[in-house]
Design a protein around this motif. Structure first.
Motif, short mmCIF file in Angstrom:
data_model
loop_
_atom_site.label_atom_id
_atom_site.label_comp_id
_atom_site.label_asym_id
_atom_site.label_seq_id
_atom_site.Cartn_x
_atom_site.Cartn_y
_atom_site.Cartn_z
N PRO A 361 0.86 -1.17 0.29
CA PRO A 361 0.09 0.12 -0.11
C PRO A 361 0.89 1.41 0.04
O PRO A 361 0.44 2.32 -0.40
CB PRO A 361 -0.75 -0.13 1.47
N LEU A 362 2.05 1.35 0.40
CA LEU A 362 2.83 2.48 0.36
C LEU A 362 3.87 2.47 -0.60
O LEU A 362 4.83 3.25 -0.46
CB LEU A 362 3.66 2.40 1.91
N SER A 363 4.00 1.54 -1.45
CA SER A 363 5.09 1.23 -2.50
C SER A 363 4.87 2.32 -3.32
O SER A 363 3.70 2.11 -4.40
CB SER A 363 5.23 -0.01 -2.76
N PRO A 364 5.76 3.42 -3.61
CA PRO A 364 5.69 4.28 -4.73
C PRO A 364 5.76 3.42 -6.16
O PRO A 364 4.90 3.74 -6.89
CB PRO A 364 6.64 5.06 -4.69
N ALA A 365 6.39 2.37 -6.26
CA ALA A 365 6.71 1.57 -7.48
C ALA A 365 5.25 1.04 -7.69
O ALA A 365 4.90 0.92 -8.86
CB ALA A 365 7.63 0.67 -7.45
N ALA A 366 4.64 0.35 -6.74
CA ALA A 366 3.47 -0.74 -6.78
C ALA A 366 2.30 0.58 -7.25
O ALA A 366 1.55 0.23 -8.11
CB ALA A 366 3.12 -1.30 -5.42
N ARG A 367 2.35 1.72 -6.49
CA ARG A 367 1.25 2.62 -6.89
C ARG A 367 1.24 3.29 -8.02
O ARG A 367 0.33 3.17 -8.98
CB ARG A 367 1.03 3.77 -5.66
N ALA A 368 2.48 3.65 -8.75
CA ALA A 368 2.90 3.79 -10.09
C ALA A 368 2.34 3.18 -10.93
O ALA A 368 1.59 3.34 -12.07
CB ALA A 368 4.13 4.41 -10.08
N GLY A 369 3.08 1.71 -10.87
CA GLY A 369 2.42 0.77 -11.90
C GLY A 369 0.92 0.46 -11.85
O GLY A 369 0.39 0.11 -13.02
N THR A 370 0.57 0.32 -10.80
CA THR A 370 -1.06 -0.16 -10.83
C THR A 370 -1.88 1.23 -11.33
O THR A 370 -2.76 1.03 -12.01
CB THR A 370 -1.90 -0.43 -9.47
N PHE A 371 -1.35 2.25 -11.04
CA PHE A 371 -2.00 3.49 -11.83
C PHE A 371 -2.01 3.52 -13.24
O PHE A 371 -3.03 3.54 -13.87
CB PHE A 371 -1.30 4.76 -11.28
N PHE A 372 -0.92 3.36 -13.74
CA PHE A 372 -0.90 3.36 -15.32
C PHE A 372 -1.43 2.03 -16.03
O PHE A 372 -1.83 2.14 -16.97
CB PHE A 372 0.82 3.30 -15.66
N ALA A 373 -1.15 0.96 -15.21
CA ALA A 373 -2.30 -0.34 -15.84
C ALA A 373 -3.51 -0.14 -15.57
O ALA A 373 -4.20 -0.44 -16.51
CB ALA A 373 -1.55 -1.59 -14.95
N GLY A 374 -3.92 0.43 -14.60
CA GLY A 374 -5.43 0.66 -14.43
C GLY A 374 -5.64 1.77 -15.46
O GLY A 374 -7.23 1.61 -15.87
N LEU A 375 -5.09 2.83 -15.67
CA LEU A 375 -5.44 3.81 -16.82
C LEU A 375 -5.35 2.97 -18.27
O LEU A 375 -6.55 3.31 -18.86
CB LEU A 375 -4.23 4.79 -16.81
N GLY A 376 -4.76 2.05 -18.30
CA GLY A 376 -4.76 1.37 -19.82
C GLY A 376 -6.06 0.93 -19.69
O GLY A 376 -6.82 0.58 -20.61
#
Length: 587
Positions: A361-376
């Motif tokens: 929940p606090l990992s910047p890499a995980a949040r960034a990766g899931t953000f761009f995947a969710g955007l796709g």
């Protein structure tokens, strides 16, 4: 004294509310016609092969195709057998798409108008109403469902204890739009949104976070119907880049993190013999059935083709590649992710992204990766909702009231209905409801067979196009009181024998008897029987002006049913006169 003024003011407002008409148009808004229902003029035939390639990439890469592996494996197939089944689906889907889209390529007419020739001027409302009903319900359900953050377990058959298919894997392509929104919001806001307190009562059947995500999705979707179908090529290209990057990004991450493709790729099938064969056929036709509505309406899109070859490239080349690629990636990513997450099989890619957010929940890499995947995924789901629900249903609604509704207005009516039905109330106990909608190909596949049979076997591509806009006995497609009994007989004979198996699936009492096996091949049976019976009915009961062609000349056609409004003929003559006077003045 004031009554004439009131009537005049009312007439002006009524005129303003009518659908727009092009300048120097060879048509006018009538009970049967508007700008979106006429044969598409040359200046609106803008789709090149790239546009159709983008269309099939978007419809091929979706959560239904991704999760198809869960259903196929749960039916007892191994991963290689499931991939072989998907290849079969791709080849059949391409054949149906080419045949169903051929009239659009050559006549530049959509399914809505072509149905009038096959079913009759009034009978053509039946297939149109079918598509409107399912489109409205799916729009609401698909926009909401994913917000629950989970998928309900359901199986229409008594299946073996492999990773069982969730209901998520059996729905239409744009099912998880809302879940994509939720992933993006969680990635941006983080724990505060994840732990958002629910302020709604249990009787609302929805929580606060899901309701917020639902209306965020609707707000994002609302501007999209403003884009005319002939100008969707650029948005499709952008969506293609986003969803392709997401697909291959998740594939690369999962295989790299797991150190391989995982155990599912080498797990043998759990059934053999006839049981395995019947389940493979059922999986094949279920996958086809999930795309039956899109196949039925192919002419809605191919009519925008710049040339017939433009559509053929997308259908024959792009479609099979991505229909196969997406389920294969789904199987590999799920298999590899099970290695990462301690044997947990997460078939839905959006649930996988949520799991990553929950674990880190606090990992910047995980949040960034899931953000761009969710955007796709969100971009793909928005495009799919526009293609499979918005434009298609909007055109069908335009057929109900062409003077006042066009594709754009129909899309907004669809959105209003999708919200008004409060879709979260349908998912609290979803089993029977979704079984009915998922099995709707029982009714749709015969309609596909009828349209294809009408074009290739009965008419041989020859239509009196102008007669498709005449609502009286002068039309070649008026038949008996506006209904073609040949289409009705073909549809009933194709649909009737499938109903016992369909009902048994709804009641979850399927046991593998004859009715159940027939339902397992519902798409093939319905399509084949309707195609053959429809053509045979014309051999036995031939029709006047069955073949031959005539152009689209709306100016001379009546506006309403029969002779109920003779004034429409006078209006038509006045319309022609006005056009001639304009041409003389311009000259």
């Amino acid at each position: 004294m004031n009554q004439p003024k009131v009537q005049s003011r009312k007439s002006r407002w009524v005129k303003k509310l009518e659908c727009p008409v092009d300048e120097d148009a060879n048509y006018r808004n009538t009970f049967w016609c508007n700008r979106d229902l006429i044969p598409i003029p040359e200046d609106r035939r803008t789709w090149t092969w790239q546009g159709f390639a983008g269309y099939w990439v978007i419809t091929g890469i979706n959560t239904t195709a991704w999760t198809a592996g869960s259903s196929l494996l749960s039916l007892g197939l191994s991963a290689p057998q499931a991939i072989g089944c998907v290849v079969g689906v791709a080849l059949i889907e391409v054949l149906v798409a080419v045949l169903a889209g051929w009239p659009g390529n050559h006549l530049h007419l959509g399914f809505t108008v072509l149905s009038r020739a096959a079913w009759g001027m009034r009978g053509g409302f039946w297939p149109v109403l079918n598509r409107i009903m399912t489109g409205c319900v799916w729009m609401g359900i698909e926009a909401y469902w994913g917000g629950q953050g989970e998928c309900y377990k359901m199986s229409p058959l008594r299946l073996p204890p492999l990773p069982r298919p969730s209901i998520c894997s059996r729905l239409t392509p744009s099912l998880f739009s809302l879940l994509a929104v939720k992933i993006i919001l969680r990635a941006i806001i983080g724990p505060p949104f994840v732990n958002l307190q629910n302020t709604l009562p249990a009787s609302a059947n929805v929580d606060t976070a899901s309701l917020i995500s639902f209306f965020v999705f609707m707000a994002i979707f609302l501007p999209l119907p403003m884009i005319p179908p002939e100008k969707l090529q650029l948005p499709f290209r952008i969506t293609f880049v986003m969803i392709a990057a997401t697909l291959f990004g998740m594939l690369g991450w999962s295989v790299h993190a797991a150190g391989g493709a995982g155990a599912l790729m080498t797990t043998p099938s759990t059934l053999s013999g006839s049981a395995l064969s019947w389940n493979a056929v059922y999986g094949l036709q279920s996958f086809l059935g999930a795309q039956s509505s899109g196949s039925l309406g192919q002419s809605d899109w191919t009519r925008y083709a710049r040339s017939p070859r433009s559509a053929l490239f997308g259908q024959v080349v792009t479609a099979p590649i991505f229909i196969v690629l997406t389920p294969v990636c789904g199987i590999i990513v799920t298999s590899a992710a099970a290695t990462i997450f301690d044997g947990q099989y997460i078939w839905n890619p959006l649930e996988l992204l949520l799991t990553i957010q929950d674990r880190h929940p606090l990992s910047p890499a995980a949040r960034a990766g899931t953000f761009f995947a969710g955007l796709g995924f969100l971009a793909d789901q928005l495009a799919l909702n526009l293609v499979l629900n918005g434009v298609s249903t909007g055109m069908d609604m335009a057929a109900l009231c062409p003077k006042w509704i066009n594709i754009r207005r129909g899309c907004y009516v669809l959105v209003a209905i999708a919200i008004a039905i409060l879709p979260w109330n349908y998912v609290t106990n979803p089993g029977t409801f979704i079984t009915v909608l998922s099995g709707w190909s029982v009714f749709v596949s015969p309609m596909t067979g009828i349209v294809i049979s009408d074009y290739f076997l009965v008419r041989r591509g020859e239509y009196h196009i102008g007669d498709m806009y005449m609502g009286d006995s002068r039309s070649a497609y008026w038949y008996t009181w506006g209904f073609n009994f040949r289409a009705i007989v073909a549809w009933v004979l194709a649909t009737g024998p499938l109903l016992p198996g369909f009902v048994r699936a709804i009641l979850t009492v399927s046991s593998g008897n004859g009715w159940d096996h027939l339902y397992q091949i519902a798409y093939f049976y319905g399509f084949t029987v309707s195609l053959v019976v429809y053509a045979f009915m014309y051999l036995v009961f031939p029709q006047e002006r069955q073949r031959g062609s005539s152009p689209f000349v709306l100016e001379l056609h009546a506006e309403t049913f029969g002779s109920e409004n003779r004034a429409s003929d006078r209006e038509a003559l006045e319309f022609v006169t006005d056009q001639e006077e304009k041409r003389v003045e311009e000259a």
